[in-house]
Motif scaffolding. Structure first.
Motif, mmCIF file in Angstrom:
data_model
loop_
_atom_site.group_PDB
_atom_site.id
_atom_site.type_symbol
_atom_site.label_atom_id
_atom_site.label_comp_id
_atom_site.label_asym_id
_atom_site.label_seq_id
_atom_site.Cartn_x
_atom_site.Cartn_y
_atom_site.Cartn_z
ATOM 1 N N ILE A 157 31.277 -49.672 83.398
ATOM 2 C CA ILE A 157 29.822 -49.803 83.411
ATOM 3 C C ILE A 157 29.224 -48.467 83.844
ATOM 4 C CG2 ILE A 157 27.833 -50.982 84.408
ATOM 5 C CD1 ILE A 157 29.654 -53.412 84.868
ATOM 6 N N VAL A 158 28.390 -47.892 82.987
ATOM 7 C CA VAL A 158 27.816 -46.572 83.285
ATOM 8 C C VAL A 158 26.308 -46.624 83.516
ATOM 9 C CG1 VAL A 158 29.626 -45.289 82.075
ATOM 10 C CG2 VAL A 158 27.594 -46.046 80.796
ATOM 11 N N TYR A 159 25.688 -47.780 83.208
ATOM 12 C CA TYR A 159 24.238 -47.850 83.446
ATOM 13 C C TYR A 159 23.801 -49.302 83.504
ATOM 14 C CZ TYR A 159 19.326 -46.336 83.264
ATOM 15 O OH TYR A 159 18.016 -46.067 83.566
ATOM 16 N N HIS A 219 25.327 -57.400 84.626
ATOM 17 C CA HIS A 219 26.526 -56.775 85.187
ATOM 18 C C HIS A 219 27.759 -57.636 84.920
ATOM 19 C CE1 HIS A 219 28.889 -54.456 88.196
ATOM 20 N NE2 HIS A 219 29.456 -55.630 88.424
ATOM 21 N N ASP A 220 27.649 -58.929 85.172
ATOM 22 C CA ASP A 220 28.819 -59.792 85.015
ATOM 23 C C ASP A 220 29.197 -59.990 83.548
ATOM 24 O OD1 ASP A 220 29.223 -59.973 87.682
ATOM 25 O OD2 ASP A 220 28.815 -62.126 87.860
ATOM 26 N N LEU A 221 28.211 -60.045 82.661
ATOM 27 C CA LEU A 221 28.567 -60.124 81.242
ATOM 28 C C LEU A 221 29.232 -58.828 80.794
ATOM 29 C CD1 LEU A 221 28.683 -61.725 78.664
ATOM 30 C CD2 LEU A 221 26.316 -61.061 78.162
ATOM 31 N N ALA A 222 28.818 -57.709 81.371
ATOM 32 C CA ALA A 222 29.474 -56.434 81.067
ATOM 33 C C ALA A 222 30.927 -56.437 81.547
ATOM 34 C CB ALA A 222 28.707 -55.275 81.702
ATOM 35 N N LEU A 223 31.203 -57.092 82.688
ATOM 36 C CA LEU A 223 32.585 -57.212 83.158
ATOM 37 C C LEU A 223 33.424 -57.981 82.144
ATOM 38 C CD1 LEU A 223 32.157 -58.008 86.979
ATOM 39 C CD2 LEU A 223 32.755 -55.814 85.910
ATOM 40 N N ASN A 232 32.819 -58.109 78.934
ATOM 41 C CA ASN A 232 32.990 -57.217 77.786
ATOM 42 C C ASN A 232 34.111 -56.206 78.029
ATOM 43 O OD1 ASN A 232 30.882 -58.533 76.533
ATOM 44 N ND2 ASN A 232 29.353 -56.987 77.041
ATOM 45 N N ILE A 233 34.204 -55.702 79.251
ATOM 46 C CA ILE A 233 35.279 -54.763 79.589
ATOM 47 C C ILE A 233 36.637 -55.449 79.465
ATOM 48 C CG2 ILE A 233 36.308 -53.441 81.484
ATOM 49 C CD1 ILE A 233 33.416 -52.870 82.432
ATOM 50 N N SER A 234 36.700 -56.724 79.858
ATOM 51 C CA SER A 234 37.972 -57.452 79.737
ATOM 52 C C SER A 234 38.371 -57.622 78.273
ATOM 53 C CB SER A 234 37.871 -58.824 80.416
ATOM 54 O OG SER A 234 37.178 -59.774 79.610
ATOM 55 N N VAL A 235 37.379 -57.752 77.384
ATOM 56 C CA VAL A 235 37.681 -57.841 75.955
ATOM 57 C C VAL A 235 38.193 -56.498 75.446
ATOM 58 C CG1 VAL A 235 36.693 -58.238 73.664
ATOM 59 C CG2 VAL A 235 36.003 -59.691 75.586
ATOM 60 N N ILE A 236 37.542 -55.426 75.873
ATOM 61 C CA ILE A 236 37.977 -54.084 75.459
ATOM 62 C C ILE A 236 39.404 -53.810 75.932
ATOM 63 C CG2 ILE A 236 37.571 -51.616 75.831
ATOM 64 C CD1 ILE A 236 34.537 -52.333 76.039
ATOM 65 N N LYS A 237 39.704 -54.188 77.174
ATOM 66 C CA LYS A 237 41.019 -53.918 77.764
ATOM 67 C C LYS A 237 42.034 -55.025 77.495
ATOM 68 C CE LYS A 237 39.248 -50.907 81.418
ATOM 69 N NZ LYS A 237 39.183 -50.624 82.870
#
Length: 386
Positions: free
Chosen positions: A54-56, A253-257, A259-264
């Motif tokens: 998360i960058v922003y 923020h939590d939906l972004a977390l 999304n990161i789990s999908v990317i990783k």
């Protein structure tokens, strides 16, 4: 030691390179405010992922009762919830407790042609079960509590809209059935399963069961607007109507977390992600532009796993670009009304954070040809259209 120092420097440099520049943050802020002004949406909350982090995060406009929107506010995410439901099914499939090829009749034999319809067809919107909520407003029955059983009885025990696997049609009914199957197989309430297997694991601490009741006073208030009329408080759907199909609320923020789990690929196995992110093809060979609870496309040459969400008073645009290690979350606290503000903001942010595509006349001509060919052959890429 010298090697380790060089490696650390390279990692730090790579991490810093993924951060947004002050100019990019300014462009994102300007884009979000411009869309709010143009559409009349009261407020928005965003989270941007780049380089798998998360960058922003930022919020704009009105959050509740003329007060400023805050990044800490939760919003209902509507149909973006469906990818969580699909992932719950995939988790159970990984454990051998069910299979995507299993028929619905294994759990609900009373439903129409349940011995023909697979779990995969439920999750890919190709079952033929009629949508119980095609409207963009809360119809009178939705202000009275319902259960998954009553929804299934009313909408999944009537004749199918089409033969299974022959058409694609968005249907919330599919996901009510899918979530009810998760409960039966897991032997626990659907939300408990998600909390144990997903939310706790990813430290998604803000998640709320929006189906159980409205958000709290510290969260974004839901609004609606008809034409050019004033903002009004949006009515809440009664308990039961959002089960499995639009049940979740959380911060950007939590939906972004997630999304990161999908990317990783950190929650499901790689094979499950491939299943979820592969476009489902109809019996006649036509692509649907949809996987299992997610839209599939390559807008601008960037592979996108995306979905929109809308429940009374809230709209979400969630876009994941796995190959770019990037993602964009946009929440707005209005529905219906505001002319797709969330999607417009998400697209403008994508134009800022992703490598720009060729916009020359030749590229435009190629895109026009691609759309035309799709119309002719019936294999339209839905990602090319709003």
């Amino acid at each position: 030691m010298k090697f380790l120092g060089i490696l650390a420097l390279c990692v730090a440099t790579q991490s810093a390179a993924q951060q947004l520049t002050p100019a990019e943050r300014g462009q994102i802020d300007s884009a979000a405010l411009a869309v709010l002004s143009a559409t009349g949406a009261p407020g928005a909350s965003i989270a941007v992922v780049r380089g798998g982090q998360i960058v922003y995060e930022h919020a704009y406009g009105i959050g509740r009762d003329s007060g400023a929107a805050k990044s800490s506010m939760r919003y209902a995410i509507g149909s973006v919830s469906k990818q969580f439901t699909a992932s719950a099914v995939l988790l159970l499939a990984e454990e051998g407790k069910l299979s995507l090829s299993h028929r619905v009749s294994k759990w609900f034999p009373q439903l129409t042609r349940a011995n023909e319809i697979t779990l995969s067809q439920l999750l890919s919107m190709t079952s033929g079960y009629q949508d119980y909520w095609p409207q963009d407003y809360v119809f009178p029955d939705m202000q009275r509590p319902a259960t998954a059983q009553t929804i299934m009885q009313r909408w999944a025990q009537k004749p199918l809209d089409f033969d299974p696997g022959t058409k694609w049609q968005y249907s919330n009914t599919n996901y009510v059935i899918a979530a009810a199957i998760v409960e039966r197989v897991a032997g626990m309430p659907f939300m408990d399963f998600l909390r144990q297997r997903v939310f706790s694991r990813l430290n998604m601490t803000s998640v709320a069961d929006f189906d159980a009741g409205p958000l709290q006073m510290q969260d974004a208030a839901p609004y609606l607007r008809n034409a050019l009329g004033p903002f009004r408080a949006a009515p809440k759907e009664a308990k039961g109507w959002l089960f499995g199909a639009g049940q979740l609320a959380m911060t950007a923020h939590d939906l972004a977390l997630w999304n990161i789990s999908v990317i990783k690929q950190s929650v499901l196995r790689p094979g499950s992600y491939r299943q979820q992110q592969t476009e489902v093809v109809l019996r006649n060979g036509t692509g649907t532009g949809y996987g299992l609870g997610v839209g599939i496309g390559t807008p601008g040459g960037h592979r996108n796993i995306g979905h929109g969400g809308a429940v009374s008073g809230y709209t979400t645009a969630n876009r994941i670009y796995p190959d770019d290690s990037a993602a964009i979350v946009v929440f707005t606290n209005i529905y219906p009304g505001a002319a797709g503000a969330a999607g417009q903001i998400a697209q403008r942010i994508a134009n800022i954070i992703l490598v720009q595509v060729d916009t020359t006349e030749a590229a435009a001509s190629a895109l026009a040809r691609r759309i035309y060919d799709g119309l002719v052959t019936g294999t339209i890429d839905r990602a090319l259209f709003t």
